[in-house]
Design a protein around this motif. Structure first.
Motif, mmCIF file in Angstrom:
data_model
loop_
_atom_site.group_PDB
_atom_site.id
_atom_site.type_symbol
_atom_site.label_atom_id
_atom_site.label_comp_id
_atom_site.label_asym_id
_atom_site.label_seq_id
_atom_site.Cartn_x
_atom_site.Cartn_y
_atom_site.Cartn_z
ATOM 1 N N ARG A 1 24.135 19.473 21.957
ATOM 2 C CA ARG A 1 24.959 18.274 22.091
ATOM 3 C C ARG A 1 26.417 18.628 21.836
ATOM 4 O O ARG A 1 26.761 19.175 20.791
ATOM 5 C CB ARG A 1 24.491 17.207 21.106
ATOM 6 N N ASP A 2 27.258 18.332 22.794
ATOM 7 C CA ASP A 2 28.674 18.680 22.683
ATOM 8 C C ASP A 2 29.393 17.606 21.873
ATOM 9 O O ASP A 2 29.266 16.414 22.152
ATOM 10 C CB ASP A 2 29.287 18.802 24.081
ATOM 11 N N LEU A 3 30.165 18.024 20.888
ATOM 12 C CA LEU A 3 30.863 17.101 19.995
ATOM 13 C C LEU A 3 32.333 17.488 19.892
ATOM 14 O O LEU A 3 32.716 18.624 20.136
ATOM 15 C CB LEU A 3 30.221 17.111 18.608
ATOM 16 N N TYR A 4 33.134 16.519 19.530
ATOM 17 C CA TYR A 4 34.567 16.735 19.317
ATOM 18 C C TYR A 4 34.895 16.328 17.886
ATOM 19 O O TYR A 4 34.481 15.266 17.424
ATOM 20 C CB TYR A 4 35.389 15.893 20.298
ATOM 21 N N VAL A 5 35.639 17.178 17.197
ATOM 22 C CA VAL A 5 36.037 16.884 15.821
ATOM 23 C C VAL A 5 37.533 16.605 15.806
ATOM 24 O O VAL A 5 38.341 17.446 16.201
ATOM 25 C CB VAL A 5 35.709 18.057 14.873
ATOM 26 N N SER A 6 37.911 15.401 15.359
ATOM 27 C CA SER A 6 39.325 15.015 15.333
ATOM 28 C C SER A 6 40.044 15.742 14.213
ATOM 29 O O SER A 6 39.434 16.383 13.354
ATOM 30 C CB SER A 6 39.460 13.508 15.146
#
Length: 634
Positions: free
Chosen positions: A482-487
């Motif tokens: 699962r591709d995630l983005y961390v701010s």
């Protein structure tokens, strides 16, 4: 180009004759100022609408380049920048293309270094996308002309920023066609900026800017375009298409005039037309375009569409009365915001019908003649723009979920919407109520409590995981996880397809069949209206159709949260009209809200969420009683 119509225009004023030497000296003075500017830069840009003033500026710039070439052996680089707003008078667009080709051919024959570039507004800022997508309303008389900023100025400035990276801002010259005579306001602004016809000034960005015809009269402009080398003293490109285009609009294009007081005493007999957007609402009546329609009747539906937008602008039922975000107290401000769900749905249906009917005309004509016949006016809304409207409908949570899919399906099944008659337009305009515009009526209190921590989540990803082939590529990283983005604040978001701007991009579909499969699936999922706004928004993002810059996930989280606020409010009662809102059990008047704030010492100020910055989610700002949202600011 429009020679068939030129005889319709009858000149009713005979200008006084002026010495050729006087006018040629005026031209050479402007040319000398341009040459001095060109000598200080690497590239000179000219903003070209291909109206009379920009063409006049270009003619002078071309002669300046020719003289420099003769004197030094090298022609300076000139870049023509033309903004295509997407809602131009179609004949203005044709004129721009014709004159651009003519100028480039003329320059090439003389060894001049001239290039043409076309710029467009960012997709999310397109006039119809913004207006129909409930992001803003039409710019009308008395409101700021933010539309021209978004549609023309910003795209051209964006191009100049790109040039600055290549050449350095200090090495870019900018020639403008502004003139003091055009209006008192423009003249004051020119003076404030330091615009000069004789000496270029440094702008805030570092480029050199010159307004070579700042002190010219309109009569001077027409004299140059009409008489050419006979009075200017130099060879110039043939400007006949420009002259015929203005005469088609019903405007006088005088050939020779006296310089100075004679022209003023004649009452400005050389009246230039207002070229530009056919859908412009900044003028009460667009006489120029109406004159064109009389001679080119197939453009009448565009004029009628413009009249419809004006007639319905101040009608209360055509307005959405809730803001685009909840404040820190979970309240949604009630005031005349963007256009309403029924109104935008109706306008989109009409515009898609206009496009389909024009396609049908082109197909029928092609079949009759045995050759391909083009549309008579450009497409008003591309499929990408339609999907951007659908995305905005879902993110703002006001339009019914799946509404775009239902409209498109109806169009595909052959349904068409007709433009209103004159009588219907008059009746619509009569229902206007300006007193309701800009007034804060109160607030809707939401009892939704956010527990998600501000992250953008698509729960479809939770359901299907990463093992199934139903997972779109945007959901998975290179390892299939699962591709995630961390701010920057450490908040974990679902990822999105990236782009520098908010746009709809269909380029990943490998064939027309694959695209149609997606659109069929979209209709199957949402046309029934059983799913919510967040689900529709997430679907478009998950499939990679809607793309945005990295970090936009935090804005999506704000939209998701706002939609949950609206859902909680709707569970207690409908909020589709001002009457329904004011009858809602969780509505409080502005006076009641103020009294509550006054009684609570720790109360935070009322905050309205709007969408003022390009491709951003609502930004918080203090509200005022006089807020009147304009195009691109809602």
């Amino acid at each position: 180009m429009y020679r068939d119509h030129s005889a319709d225009n009858i000149q009713t004023w005979t200008p006084a004759v002026v010495s050729k030497a006087v006018f040629s000296n005026r031209c050479q003075s402007a040319i000398d100022a341009i040459k001095a500017t060109m000598a200080q830069v690497t590239v000179t840009t000219v903003g070209m609408s291909y109206g009379k003033d920009s063409v006049t500026t270009l003619v002078l710039a071309l002669e300046a380049a020719r003289q420099i070439q003769t004197e030094t052996g090298t022609a300076p680089k000139i870049l023509l920048i033309t903004a295509d707003t997407g809602v131009e008078n179609p004949l203005q667009t044709k004129l721009a293309v014709q004159m651009s080709n003519r100028v480039l051919e003329w320059a090439d024959e003389r060894g001049l270094d001239v290039e043409q570039t076309w710029v467009t507004p960012d997709p999310i800022n397109s006039y119809l996308v913004s207006m129909l997508g409930m992001r803003g309303v039409a710019s009308v008389p008395g409101a700021s002309a933010t539309c021209s900023i978004q549609l023309k100025v910003e795209p051209m400035n964006k191009k100049r920023k790109e040039l600055a990276k290549t050449y350095g801002a200090e090495n870019i010259g900018v020639l403008t066609g502004v003139r003091h005579e055009e209006s008192t306001v423009r003249s004051a602004n020119m003076t404030k900026r330091g615009e000069s016809a004789t000496e270029a000034f440094r702008t805030e960005t570092g480029s050199l800017q010159l307004a070579p015809i700042a002190d010219w009269t309109e009569a001077d402009v027409w004299r140059l375009l009409n008489t050419g080398a006979r009075t200017s003293g130099f060879e110039m490109v043939d400007c006949e298409p420009v002259i015929l285009h203005y005469e088609l609009q019903g405007d006088a294009t005088c050939g020779t005039v006296s310089i100075g007081q004679t022209a003023k005493s004649a009452g400005r007999p050389c009246s230039g037309g207002r070229g530009g957007c056919f859908i412009c609402q900044k003028v009460d009546t667009d006489h120029s375009f109406l004159n064109v329609v009389e001679k080119v009747p197939y453009l009448e539906p565009l004029a009628r569409l413009s009249r419809l937008i004006r007639a319905g602008h101040f009608v209360p039922e055509n307005r959405n009365f809730i803001s685009k975000g909840a404040d820190e107290q979970n309240r949604v401000r009630v005031f005349s915001n963007a256009y309403s769900a029924p109104w935008t749905s109706y306008l989109l249906s009409l515009i898609m019908s206009l496009d389909e009917r024009e396609d049908e005309y082109a197909r029928a004509k092609s079949a009759k003649l045995g050759r391909k016949v083009a549309r008579r006016f450009p497409r008003l809304l591309t499929l990408e723009q339609q999907l951007l409207i659908a995305f905005q409908w879902s993110r703002y949570g006001v339009q019914a979920p799946g509404e775009y899919a239902r409209i498109r399906e109806a169009i595909l099944q052959g349904e068409r919407w007709d433009l209103p008659t004159d009588e219907e337009l008059s009746a619509l305009a009569a229902r206007a109520d300006r007193k309701l515009m800009g007034k804060t009526f109160g607030y809707l209190q939401s009892d939704f409590v956010n527990t998600r921590g501000g992250e953008y989540r698509d729960h479809y990803r939770d359901l299907i995981g990463t093992e199934t082939g139903c997972s779109p590529q945007v959901m998975l990283d290179d390892d299939g996880d699962r591709d995630l983005y961390v701010s920057g604040k450490g908040i974990i978001h679902d990822t999105i397809e990236l782009s520098d701007i908010v746009e709809a991009d269909l380029s990943d579909f490998e064939s027309e069949i694959e695209l149609e499969d997606f659109l069929w699936w979209y209709a199957m999922e949402f046309a029934a209206g059983e799913k919510g706004h967040n689900e529709e928004m997430n679907f478009l993002l998950r499939e990679g159709v809607i793309r945005a810059r990295s970090g936009y996930q935090s804005q999506l989280a704000e939209y998701q949260r706002y939609n949950l606020h609206l859902h909680a409010i709707r569970e207690k009662g409908p909020i589709g009209s001002l009457e329904q809102i004011m009858a809602h059990p969780q509505f409080v008047t502005a006076d009641q809200a103020k009294a509550t704030e006054d009684a609570t010492s720790n109360s935070a100020p009322a905050i309205i969420a709007t969408d003022r910055s390009t491709e951003e989610a609502p930004a918080k700002a203090k509200s005022t009683e006089t807020d009147q949202l304009d195009l691109f600011t809602a």
